[in-house]
Enzyme design. Sequence first.
Site, PDB file in Angstrom:
ATOM      1  N   HIS A  37       0.845  -1.192   0.000  1.00 28.06           N
ATOM      2  CA  HIS A  37       0.000   0.000   0.000  1.00 28.06           C
ATOM      3  C   HIS A  37       0.883   1.245   0.000  1.00 28.06           C
ATOM      4  O   HIS A  37       1.531   1.570   0.995  1.00 28.06           O
ATOM      5  CB  HIS A  37      -0.895  -0.034   1.243  1.00 28.06           C
ATOM      6  N   HIS A  43       3.695   0.868   3.024  1.00 29.55           N
ATOM      7  CA  HIS A  43       3.603  -0.184   4.039  1.00 29.55           C
ATOM      8  C   HIS A  43       2.906  -1.388   3.433  1.00 29.55           C
ATOM      9  O   HIS A  43       2.492  -1.377   2.272  1.00 29.55           O
ATOM     10  CB  HIS A  43       2.851   0.327   5.286  1.00 29.55           C
ATOM     11  N   ASP A  45      -0.213  -4.292   4.170  1.00 23.96           N
ATOM     12  CA  ASP A  45      -1.403  -4.581   4.963  1.00 23.96           C
ATOM     13  C   ASP A  45      -1.631  -6.091   4.996  1.00 23.96           C
ATOM     14  O   ASP A  45      -1.848  -6.727   3.952  1.00 23.96           O
ATOM     15  CB  ASP A  45      -2.632  -3.904   4.359  1.00 23.96           C
ATOM     16  N   LYS A 183      29.389   9.561 -18.858  1.00 22.08           N
ATOM     17  CA  LYS A 183      29.892   9.860 -17.519  1.00 22.08           C
ATOM     18  C   LYS A 183      29.030  10.974 -16.933  1.00 22.08           C
ATOM     19  O   LYS A 183      28.939  12.062 -17.498  1.00 22.08           O
ATOM     20  CB  LYS A 183      31.351  10.296 -17.581  1.00 22.08           C
TER      21      LYS A 183
END
Length: 348
Positions: A37, A43, A45, A183
């Site tokens: 989520h 996080h 769930d 570079k």
Amino acid sequence: MTPKLEEYRAKRDFEATPEPAGAVADADEHRFVIQQHSATRLHWDLRLEHDGVLASWALPRGVPRDPKENHLAVQTEDHPMQYLDFHGEIPEGSYGAGSMIVWDTGTYDIEEWEDRKLVVVFHGQKVRGKYALFATRGRDWMIHRMDPPEDPTWESPPRDLVPMRASKGSALPNAKGWAYELKWSGARVLVVNEPGLTTINDERGADVSRSFPEVRRIGRALGAEEVILDGVIMSDGGRDSLERRLAAKSDSTIRRIARDQPALFVAFDVIWQAGRARWDEPWTARRERLEALELRGEHWQVPAAHIGDGVEFLDAARKAGVDGVLAKKTRSRYVPATESADWRTVSL
């Protein structure tokens, strides 16, 4: 209104969100889902089918792999059974706004289920084994793996690495077995990503994450991928802008600089992934790993690499007005904290 889902429904406007209103089910099949989520904070769930609804916890650091680690699990409101396969975009302004995907799913066995403690055995595609969830204070719980690690060779990414450096050359090698990149001018960094935690370290190993909040959001793109990326952070304001960020004392100053002169992380190598070092793999294999991450965002990208005619690439680089070219042997290994002749820079 069903009492078990009263809190869930009270937090949502179902005319605005695609989430299901749902109902309490008649039977339990002991299914579970873990959803990734990307809300205010990324996080996971965890939802367990139990007593007609989905008992739910938010896991800021995901599910622990090792019994030596306990992860925070914040108990949230029960969710309806239809949430087992829910995925999509919860619109801005709604509770839990952000994108949600199904990260893992399967069934589980109950060994113990009490009001403030449960022990379950997961049979998922990614998560398998015995886990305990136990309350600590209020809605704060912890999740603990009770079985030995499923992969005992898995190691967390180190945080004290120093990047490999290229040697300086006067001429670009133009032979079979070399790859060529532009570079990039900026601050050399290593980005370390674990579930719910992304750290940016400079070339001396110091944590500079605070200075580059927009780059740190690459953690949302990487999700639960445990990886160390080598690359360069550039800024519209050049080296001066980067140095002002690093010297800034306040977050508000950093945010202002980020707004006016945003940073871009250019990733060019994967040196750690999925629990083990990848630096003994050849550059070509590490390059495949990097491209498979599909990192394309406003503040991060993977630049093109060219295998073939070095002279042709050098001419194109000159026309583009870049500072130089980096040549890498396609079979080169990555040796941290060393200067390698297998990587060579040529200034233009």
